[in-house]
Design a protein around this motif. Structure first.
Motif, PDB file in Angstrom:
ATOM      1  N   VAL A  68       0.846  -1.204   0.000  1.00  5.42           N
ATOM      2  CA  VAL A  68       0.000   0.000   0.000  1.00  5.42           C
ATOM      3  C   VAL A  68       0.877   1.248   0.000  1.00  5.42           C
ATOM      4  CG1 VAL A  68      -1.609   1.358   1.419  1.00  5.42           C
ATOM      5  CG2 VAL A  68      -2.019  -1.085   1.056  1.00  5.42           C
ATOM      6  N   THR A  71       2.642   1.690  -3.460  1.00  7.22           N
ATOM      7  CA  THR A  71       1.676   2.135  -4.471  1.00  7.22           C
ATOM      8  C   THR A  71       1.266   3.588  -4.220  1.00  7.22           C
ATOM      9  OG1 THR A  71       0.851  -0.121  -4.624  1.00  7.22           O
ATOM     10  CG2 THR A  71      -0.555   1.599  -5.509  1.00  7.22           C
ATOM     11  N   MET A  72       0.991   3.903  -2.969  1.00  6.44           N
ATOM     12  CA  MET A  72       0.574   5.254  -2.614  1.00  6.44           C
ATOM     13  C   MET A  72       1.660   6.286  -2.935  1.00  6.44           C
ATOM     14  SD  MET A  72      -0.286   6.766   1.163  1.00  6.44           S
ATOM     15  CE  MET A  72       1.427   6.841   1.617  1.00  6.44           C
ATOM     16  N   HIS A 111      -0.084  -1.199   9.328  1.00  3.43           N
ATOM     17  CA  HIS A 111      -0.986  -2.251   8.845  1.00  3.43           C
ATOM     18  C   HIS A 111      -0.824  -3.541   9.651  1.00  3.43           C
ATOM     19  CE1 HIS A 111      -1.748   0.334   5.401  1.00  3.43           C
ATOM     20  NE2 HIS A 111      -2.754  -0.470   5.103  1.00  3.43           N
TER      21      HIS A 111
END
Length: 179
Positions: A68, A71-72, A111
Motif C-alpha cells: 500500500v 503504491t501510494m 498495517h
C-alpha cells in the motif's frame, strides 16, 4: 444446550500451577482451560497447545502495508503531482526511494499492528459487549485456575488436585455453549 461437570482447581502460585499441569497431563486428564492473572511462561507448551499461526498473519499484513505504501507513494509523488523537493528529481520511484523508506516502514508497522489486533479479537471471539467467560474473579488478581473435565471420577480427581498443591478444588456444572 447440554451441561457437564468440570473440576476447578485453584492455585496461588504459578510454579505450583506449572507443576500441577505437568502432573495432570502425565496422568492423562484433559485440561479444558487455564485462567491466569498474567501470562505464565511455558504454560502453552506444558498444556500441549499447538503453536500459534498469528506470526504468519503479521508477516502477510506487513507485506500488505508495504505494498500500500509503495503504491501510494508512487502515485502521489511520481505520477500524480511530481515535485522537486530538496533537489530530488521525481522522474522515477527508484530515484526517490531512500526518501520514501520512513513512510514505507511506518505503513508496514501500521498495517501489521492494526490488522493483527482485529485478527486476534476475531480469533479469540472477543466482541464488543461480550459477557466474560472467567469462572472465578480471583483469577484476575492473584489466583490461577485449572479447569479439567470430569468423566465419572470426581472423588479421584478432587484427591489428585489436592495432592498437586491446589488451595481449593470445586466440582462445577457448566453449560456447553462456548462455540
Amino acid at each position: 444446550m447440554s451441561s457437564n461437570k468440570v473440576i476447578h482447581a485453584i492455585y496461588n502460585d504459578d510454579d505450583v500451577l506449572m507443576d500441577a499441569v505437568h502432573k495432570t497431563r502425565a496422568a492423562h486428564h484433559h485440561i479444558e482451560e487455564v485462567f491466569t492473572p498474567f501470562p505464565v511462561h511455558g504454560l502453552d507448551k506444558a498444556m500441549g497447545l499447538a503453536p500459534t499461526r498469528l506470526a504468519i498473519c503479521a508477516f502477510i499484513y506487513g507485506c500488505i502495508g508495504l505494498s500500500v505504501a509503495t503504491t501510494m507513494l508512487n502515485y502521489i509523488m511520481i505520477q500524480d503531482w511530481p515535485q522537486d523537493i530538496g533537489g530530488k528529481p521525481s522522474f522515477a520511484f527508484y530515484q526517490n526511494m531512500p526518501a520514501f523508506v520512513p513512510v514505507m516502514f511506518e505503513m508496514t508497522v501500521f498495517h501489521a499492528a492494526h490488522l493483527m489486533v482485529i485478527t486476534f479479537y476475531m480469533r479469540s471471539r472477543l466482541w464488543p459487549f461480550k459477557k466474560a467467560e472467567n469462572p472465578d474473579v480471583r483469577t484476575t488478581d492473584d489466583h490461577f485456575l485449572m479447569e479439567v473435565s470430569v468423566n465419572n471420577n470426581e472423588d479421584e480427581l478432587v484427591k489428585f488436585f489436592k495432592s498437586t498443591g491446589a488451595v481449593e478444588v470445586k466440582v462445577v456444572e457448566v453449560e456447553n455453549d462456548k462455540h
